[in-house]
Design a protein around this motif. Structure first.
Motif, mmCIF file in Angstrom:
data_model
loop_
_atom_site.group_PDB
_atom_site.id
_atom_site.type_symbol
_atom_site.label_atom_id
_atom_site.label_comp_id
_atom_site.label_asym_id
_atom_site.label_seq_id
_atom_site.Cartn_x
_atom_site.Cartn_y
_atom_site.Cartn_z
ATOM 1 N N LYS A 113 0.825 -1.229 0.000
ATOM 2 C CA LYS A 113 0.000 0.000 0.000
ATOM 3 C C LYS A 113 0.853 1.271 0.000
ATOM 4 O O LYS A 113 0.373 2.337 -0.351
ATOM 5 C CB LYS A 113 -1.031 -0.022 1.123
ATOM 6 N N VAL A 116 1.591 1.205 -4.115
ATOM 7 C CA VAL A 116 0.538 1.083 -5.131
ATOM 8 C C VAL A 116 -0.698 1.837 -4.666
ATOM 9 O O VAL A 116 -1.225 1.576 -3.592
ATOM 10 C CB VAL A 116 0.180 -0.410 -5.357
ATOM 11 N N GLU A 117 -1.142 2.811 -5.502
ATOM 12 C CA GLU A 117 -2.343 3.578 -5.124
ATOM 13 C C GLU A 117 -3.594 2.907 -5.632
ATOM 14 O O GLU A 117 -4.658 2.996 -5.038
ATOM 15 C CB GLU A 117 -2.301 4.955 -5.791
ATOM 16 N N ALA A 119 -5.273 -0.330 -8.461
ATOM 17 C CA ALA A 119 -5.017 -1.533 -9.255
ATOM 18 C C ALA A 119 -6.046 -1.621 -10.372
ATOM 19 O O ALA A 119 -7.241 -1.463 -10.121
ATOM 20 C CB ALA A 119 -5.105 -2.764 -8.368
ATOM 21 N N LEU A 138 -7.045 -6.620 -2.164
ATOM 22 C CA LEU A 138 -6.524 -5.266 -2.419
ATOM 23 C C LEU A 138 -7.245 -4.251 -1.534
ATOM 24 O O LEU A 138 -6.626 -3.367 -0.937
ATOM 25 C CB LEU A 138 -6.711 -4.903 -3.895
ATOM 26 N N GLN A 141 -6.094 -3.899 1.905
ATOM 27 C CA GLN A 141 -4.843 -3.136 2.048
ATOM 28 C C GLN A 141 -5.031 -1.680 1.634
ATOM 29 O O GLN A 141 -4.040 -0.964 1.391
ATOM 30 C CB GLN A 141 -3.728 -3.771 1.197
ATOM 31 N N ASN A 142 -6.288 -1.251 1.519
ATOM 32 C CA ASN A 142 -6.606 0.127 1.093
ATOM 33 C C ASN A 142 -6.067 0.487 -0.280
ATOM 34 O O ASN A 142 -5.722 1.633 -0.549
ATOM 35 C CB ASN A 142 -6.099 1.159 2.124
ATOM 36 N N ILE A 143 -5.965 -0.499 -1.166
ATOM 37 C CA ILE A 143 -5.591 -0.231 -2.558
ATOM 38 C C ILE A 143 -6.884 -0.312 -3.375
ATOM 39 O O ILE A 143 -7.620 -1.294 -3.279
ATOM 40 C CB ILE A 143 -4.566 -1.269 -3.066
ATOM 41 N N LYS A 144 -7.140 0.734 -4.152
ATOM 42 C CA LYS A 144 -8.428 0.825 -4.878
ATOM 43 C C LYS A 144 -8.389 -0.045 -6.139
ATOM 44 O O LYS A 144 -7.607 0.237 -7.058
ATOM 45 C CB LYS A 144 -8.663 2.290 -5.248
#
Ligand code: FAD
Ligand code: FES
Length: 279
Positions: A113, A116-117, A119, A138, A141-144
């Protein structure tokens, strides 16, 4: 990895020859990681044809309604040949041999995280199968995650409601224009990547070889890392028969072969020789 004889809980027809099969198998369900697959004997008896098991990605973990604990697996199966044809005609209550979970799935870690902002998840047809559990990982892990989903027509875009329920942004493309944009799914993806040129994006793709090759090329052009989940015909699924190999380039550019069942099915797209599709 476990080899179990498991009970079919449900088989739901989704359209365009696709089916969602739910298997009761608590122990195997507890072991699953996104992107892994199971080898299913497509008929009840071991000596019945087809003799070889077939690989299917785990779409989702089926959970006990009361406790929320893993109780089984949901698999998306497209009826394309002898094995899948028999499999989707089995009945709830029947049992099948189920080996897995197998293979190296997607690696989503807490430290990602920071790098990577966002995905971009790109699916063609049943290539949607590994992307639901990945989306959930994702998001944890707070990845959009953003979904790009393409198919021949509206009815081929199965299970999209699962992704919509997660609240994800979705872009659809159909070849006949019956839903979303008319054309290939790589077109909205390319525009999205242009708009977000300075964002740290990771791309994940699963679908037909040509689609994944096009996604890989975009990822190189736009300088984003890309993981692909590959399909190859499997014999043993245990690394012995070499039936599932895909051509790759070593660090020095030398030719090498990777086994989809052992080193994959998920690979960094830069490792693959995209001029040589697996047989
Ligand atoms: C790691 C992995 C994960 C997979 N996940 C899924 C999934 O989630 N859902 C799903 O529906 N399918 C998935 N597949 C493809 C699935 O395994 C094949 O469709 C199935 O084995 C076909 O069996 P069959 O006996 O019905 O077809 P066959 O009668 O053996 O062959 C019928 C046709 O299907 C083609 N075919 C057979 N195997 C494959 C293959 N592995 N990839 C592409 N084409 C094939 C053949 O070339 C032939 O044209 C996956 C394959 C792999 C390797
Ligand atoms: S299927 Fe036999 S080595 Fe991969």
């Amino acid at each position: 990895m476990l080899d179990k004889k498991v009970k079919i809980k449900d088989i739901r027809e989704l359209g365009s020859d696709n089916y969602l099969i739910t298997l009761r198998t608590t122990e195997q369900a507890r072991m699953i990681r996104a992107g892994q697959f199971m080898m299913l004997k497509c008929v009840e008896e071991v000596d019945e044809n087809p003799l070889l098991r077939r690989p299917f990605t785990i779409f989702n973990i089926y959970r006990n309604a009361g406790s929320g604990k893993p109780a089984g697996l949901e698999l998306l199966v497209k009826d394309v040949g002898i094995g899948t044809h028999k499999l989707v005609r089995m009945k709830p209550g029947q049992t099948i041999h189920c080996l897995g979970p197998q293979g190296h799935g997607f690696k989503v870690s807490a430290e990602m995280k920071n790098r990577v902002e966002m995905a971009c998840l790109v699916a063609g047809g049943v290539g949607i199968a590994p992307l639901y559990l990945l989306s959930r990982d994702l998001m944890q892990q707070n990845i959009k995650p953003v979904l790009f989903y393409g198919g021949a027509n509206l009815s081929a875009l199965v299970l999209r409601e699962y992704f919509e329920k997660l609240g994800m942004d979705t872009y659809y493309a159909t070849e006949d224009g019956s839903f979303g944009e008319r054309g290939l799914v790589t077109e909205p993806l390319a525009r999205f990547l242009d708009k977000k040129a300075h964002r740290n994006i990771r791309i994940y793709a699963c679908g037909p070889w040509e689609m994944m090759r096009a996604v890989h090329r975009l990822s190189v052009q736009k300088k984003h890392p890309c993981d692909v989940s590959l399909e190859a015909r499997m014999g043993c699924s245990l690394g012995a028969c070499l039936g599932c190999v895909v051509r790759s380039k070593g660090r020095g550019g030398e030719e090498q072969y990777l086994r989809v069942c052992q080193e994959g099915p998920v690979f960094n797209s830069r490792l693959i020789d995209w001029e040589t599709a697996p047989v």
